[in-house]
Design an enzyme around this catalytic site. Structure first.
Site, PDB file in Angstrom:
ATOM      1  CG  MET A  97      58.616  14.737-103.510  1.00  0.00           C
ATOM      2  SD  MET A  97      59.839  14.559-104.820  1.00  0.00           S
ATOM      3  CE  MET A  97      59.843  12.950-105.180  1.00  0.00           C
ATOM      4  N   GLY A 185      53.125  13.020-108.225  1.00  0.00           N
ATOM      5  CA  GLY A 185      53.434  12.478-106.901  1.00  0.00           C
ATOM      6  C   GLY A 185      54.295  11.404-106.917  1.00  0.00           C
ATOM      7  CB  SER A 186      57.116  10.432-106.961  1.00  0.00           C
ATOM      8  OG  SER A 186      57.647  11.737-107.139  1.00  0.00           O
ATOM      9  NE  ARG A 187      58.370   5.898-100.113  1.00  0.00           N
ATOM     10  CZ  ARG A 187      57.630   4.851 -99.444  1.00  0.00           C
ATOM     11  NH1 ARG A 187      56.767   4.624 -99.427  1.00  0.00           N
ATOM     12  NH2 ARG A 187      58.429   3.465 -99.311  1.00  0.00           N
TER      13      ARG A 187
END
Length: 217
Positions: A97, A185-187
């Site tokens: 993301m 921002g991340s996953r």
């Protein structure tokens, strides 16, 4: 519609914007400087609002599919060894993301929460190979009749400093409903049983609660 996790940020951003717009009229004489400050402040508020947006998505629950838990780009599809919970090989799908994506996490399938654990950690960029093991993260395992146990992991990125996870062990959860939130921002990594049919490809754009990422035939 905005996510409840953004209530404080939106309120503070709105107050800050109102104060700056009011004071700039009295304290800044130069017209273009005043307009520049006001535009920059309004843009900041717009960024906050878009980050916490929570679009309504109607989901018809289907036991034979797994939906994308988040919006973003598919960056990993591979067979890996999952060492925290399963301690065996699984199919991993990772969705990255960016800061402009919707950051709501949704349950990809209905079932019973068997495991939910928070891990403090580093803040490597979310696409770093070691982010899944070393970054701040939460691990959640959901069990349902079709797929058995499915693990998904929320992973903080270089900017993310807060992961919100609503899943608690023993809860019955419903596919497509709100499972949490990750700031900036991340996953999210999803670990599926071997033999699961994967319905996405690398670089596909996934839509949380809409895109079918896997099926069990």
């Amino acid at each position: 519609m905005f996510h409840k996790e953004g209530t404080q940020s939106i309120l503070l951003g709105s107050i800050f914007t109102a104060v700056v717009l009011l004071l700039s009229d009295y304290l800044i004489d130069q017209y273009w400087l005043k307009i520049g400050v006001q535009i920059a402040t309004l843009l900041l508020l717009i960024i906050i609002l878009q980050f916490f947006r929570n679009p309504k998505r109607n989901v018809i629950s289907d036991e034979n599919i797994i939906l994308a838990p988040v919006d973003g780009k598919v960056v990993v599809i591979e067979e890996v060894f999952e060492g925290e919970y399963f301690k065996d090989k699984r199919l991993q799908i990772s969705i990255f993301m960016s800061p402009i994506n919707v950051h709501v996490t949704r349950y990809g399938l209905s079932g019973l929460v068997k495991f939910s654990k928070y891990h403090p950690g580093k803040f490597l960029v979310a696409w770093h190979p070691k982010a899944s093991e070393e970054n701040e993260r939460t691990t959640i395992v959901i069990e349902n009749e079709t797929f058995g146990e499915v693990l998904y992991r929320q992973i903080a990125g270089a900017l993310a400093r807060r992961i919100v996870n609503y899943a608690q062990e023993g809860m019955q959860v419903i596919q497509g409903t709100d499972a949490g939130f990750i700031k900036f921002g991340s996953r999210v990594d999803i670990f599926l049983p071997l033999g699961t049919t994967i319905n996405v490809s690398l670089n596909d754009k996934a839509v949380g609660g809409k895109t079918v990422i896997a099926t069990k035939l």
